[in-house]
Each structure stands twice: as structure tokens, then as C-alpha cells.
Design a protein around this motif. Structure first.
Motif, short mmCIF file in Angstrom:
data_model
loop_
_atom_site.label_atom_id
_atom_site.label_comp_id
_atom_site.label_asym_id
_atom_site.label_seq_id
_atom_site.Cartn_x
_atom_site.Cartn_y
_atom_site.Cartn_z
N TRP A 74 -119.03 -5.48 9.19
CA TRP A 74 -120.15 -4.63 9.58
C TRP A 74 -119.60 -3.31 10.10
O TRP A 74 -118.52 -3.26 10.70
CB TRP A 74 -120.97 -5.28 10.71
CG TRP A 74 -121.57 -6.58 10.31
CD1 TRP A 74 -120.92 -7.78 10.23
CD2 TRP A 74 -122.92 -6.82 9.94
NE1 TRP A 74 -121.79 -8.77 9.82
CE2 TRP A 74 -123.03 -8.19 9.64
CE3 TRP A 74 -124.05 -6.01 9.85
CZ2 TRP A 74 -124.23 -8.77 9.23
CZ3 TRP A 74 -125.26 -6.58 9.44
CH2 TRP A 74 -125.33 -7.95 9.14
N CYS A 75 -120.35 -2.25 9.84
CA CYS A 75 -120.00 -0.94 10.39
C CYS A 75 -121.24 -0.46 11.12
O CYS A 75 -122.27 -0.18 10.48
CB CYS A 75 -119.60 0.02 9.27
SG CYS A 75 -119.15 1.65 9.88
N PRO A 106 -124.21 -3.78 7.13
CA PRO A 106 -123.08 -4.40 6.45
C PRO A 106 -122.19 -3.34 5.80
O PRO A 106 -122.70 -2.31 5.34
CB PRO A 106 -123.74 -5.26 5.37
CG PRO A 106 -125.15 -5.42 5.78
CD PRO A 106 -125.50 -4.20 6.58
N ARG A 160 -118.74 -11.62 7.27
CA ARG A 160 -118.65 -10.35 6.56
C ARG A 160 -118.33 -9.20 7.52
O ARG A 160 -118.42 -9.35 8.73
CB ARG A 160 -119.94 -10.06 5.80
CG ARG A 160 -121.14 -9.83 6.70
CD ARG A 160 -122.37 -9.55 5.87
NE ARG A 160 -122.09 -8.50 4.91
CZ ARG A 160 -122.86 -8.20 3.86
NH1 ARG A 160 -123.96 -8.90 3.65
NH2 ARG A 160 -122.55 -7.23 3.05
N GLU A 165 -124.60 -1.10 12.69
CA GLU A 165 -125.56 -2.20 12.49
C GLU A 165 -125.70 -2.62 11.04
O GLU A 165 -126.43 -3.55 10.72
CB GLU A 165 -126.95 -1.76 13.02
CG GLU A 165 -126.99 -1.51 14.52
CD GLU A 165 -126.39 -2.67 15.30
OE1 GLU A 165 -126.82 -3.81 15.08
OE2 GLU A 165 -125.47 -2.43 16.11
#
Ligand code: GRF
Length: 214
Positions: A193-194, A198, A191, A196
Motif C-alpha cells: 500500500w502507498c 494499493p 499486498r 491509503e
């Protein structure tokens, strides 16, 4: 980069990299169309450009394997599809998921596929735009990293709307590739992440060409 056509997104990305606005080095442009203008743009900038013709291969799988083998040879960290007009075989894509992105001229999940500007006008959309997404086997269906929203204005026709969207595609692609290059956005455990957290909703390109959470 994989591209089939005009190459305006290539030029925008190249300019941003050359000016040091993003920590990116373009290492090759690959195409299914030997006459694509993007190849000449790449060579003009001293970037290796490779084109293979699908008709020289027995089927899609053979072509995709050959083209992606050429891509693998330059050992890219990221593969950017910008106007690459062929569907890539799912078995060839599978090992690349998370390392390949595409820019698509609509606000996904609206208007996957072709003729997005015409379809946005026909649907009476008030907003249209562009999306940068992770490439998966589902056409224009992978997780969306970021979007640029463009208003649909009275009197718009397909060409005017396309021009307005394209003008926002360029900073959107630059900002998205920059975010991946710096690690601000990353793919991990299947997936996006930005930082820490999602990335549950696409980032938005703001008026200063920065990516922000919606
Ligand atoms: C762009 O509109 C992109 O969104 C779409 O194809 C077009 C490519 O334009 N997938 P260019 O070749 O980068 O000028």
C-alpha cells in the motif's frame, strides 16, 4: 541486512541513517561469505556483523535456519537483502514475507536472476535500472515497491552500464527503506500500500531522489 559482497548499498543506507535522512537504525549485517567486504564496512561503523559458512551445514534448509535465527535475535522490523547471493529456502521465507526486501539490478519483471546488465545489452533494451521488491519464494518475483530507470547509452558495455545502475541503486534503496520506515509504503493484507491506496505499479525514483507514482 543480508549481503554477500562489496557492501556499497550497506554504506549508502548507513550514511543516510547516520545523517538522519531516514528514521532507520541498522542493527546487524549477516552474510554467507566470511570474507565479504561488507562485514568489514559494518564493523568499521560499529554495527554487529555475522557470517556463517554454508559448508558448515548439511543442507540449504539447515543453513538458512541458522542464519535467519541469528537475524531474528536482533529483532529487526525489516530485513534488507543487498547483494545477498544465496537463494533462501521457501519455508524459511514464508513467515518473513512483507518484512524482507531485496534490491535487484534490473527493471523487474525483466531480467530476473544473474548477469542482468549483460542481458539488458544483449536484448537491446533502451532502458535498464534497478528494482526494490518484497522477497517471496519466487526468485526476484515478489511485488515491486520502487524502480530507478537508467538509459542504455550508445557504446555502453556491461561495466559502464553496471556503474550507472549502481549509482541509482543507492538512492533507490535509501528512499525505499525510508518509505517503509515512515509507513508511507506498507505491507498489509498480503499486498503493498502507498498511503491509503494499493500500490499497483512500482513507484519511480525521480531526479531529486524522491519516490513518485509513475
Ligand atoms: C547490487 O548491484 C545489487 O543490486 C545486487 O548486488 C549488488 C550488490 O552491491 N543484488 P553491493 O554489495 O551493495 O555493493
Amino acid at each position: 541486512m543480508l549481503a554477500s559482497g562489496r557492501g556499497s548499498n550497506f554504506l549508502a543506507l548507513h550514511r543516510a541513517a547516520a545523517q538522519g535522512r531516514i528514521p532507520v537504525r541498522l542493527v546487524g549485517v549477516f552474510s554467507d561469505r566470511p570474507a565479504a567486504p561488507v562485514l568489514a564496512h559494518a564493523r568499521d561503523q560499529g554495527i554487529p556483523a555475522v557470517a556463517l559458512s554454508p559448508r558448515d551445514y548439511p543442507d540449504r534448509l539447515a543453513f538458512d535456519r541458522a542464519l535467519l535465527a541469528r537475524v531474528a535475535a536482533v529483532q529487526p522490523d525489516l530485513i534488507v537483502c543487498a547483494g545477498y547471493m544465496r537463494i533462501i529456502d521457501g519455508t524459511v521465507l514464508a513467515p518473513l514475507v512483507g518484512r524482507m526486501i531485496n534490491i535487484h539490478p534490473s527493471l523487474l519483471p525483466r531480467h530476473r536472476g544473474l548477469h542482468t546488465h549483460r542481458r539488458a545489452l544483449e536484448a537491446g533494451d533502451r532502458e535498464h535500472g534497478a528494482s526494490v521488491h518484497v522477497v517471496t519464494a519466487e526468485l526476484d518475483g515478489g511485488p515491486v515497491i520502487a524502480q530507478a530507470v537508467v538509459p542504455v547509452l550508445p557504446g555502453d558495455d556491461e561495466q559502464r552500464l553496471a556503474e550507472r545502475v549502481l549509482a541509482r541503486e543507492h538512492p533507490l534503496l535509501v528512499a525505499s527503506v525510508g518509505a517503509l520506515a515512515t509507513g508511507a509504503v506498507r505491507w498489509s493484507d498480503g499486498r503493498l500500500w502507498c498511503g491509503e491506496a494499493p500500490l499497483d505499479a512500482p513507484l519511480r525514483l525521480d531526479a531529486d531522489d524522491r519516490l513518485v507514482r509513475p
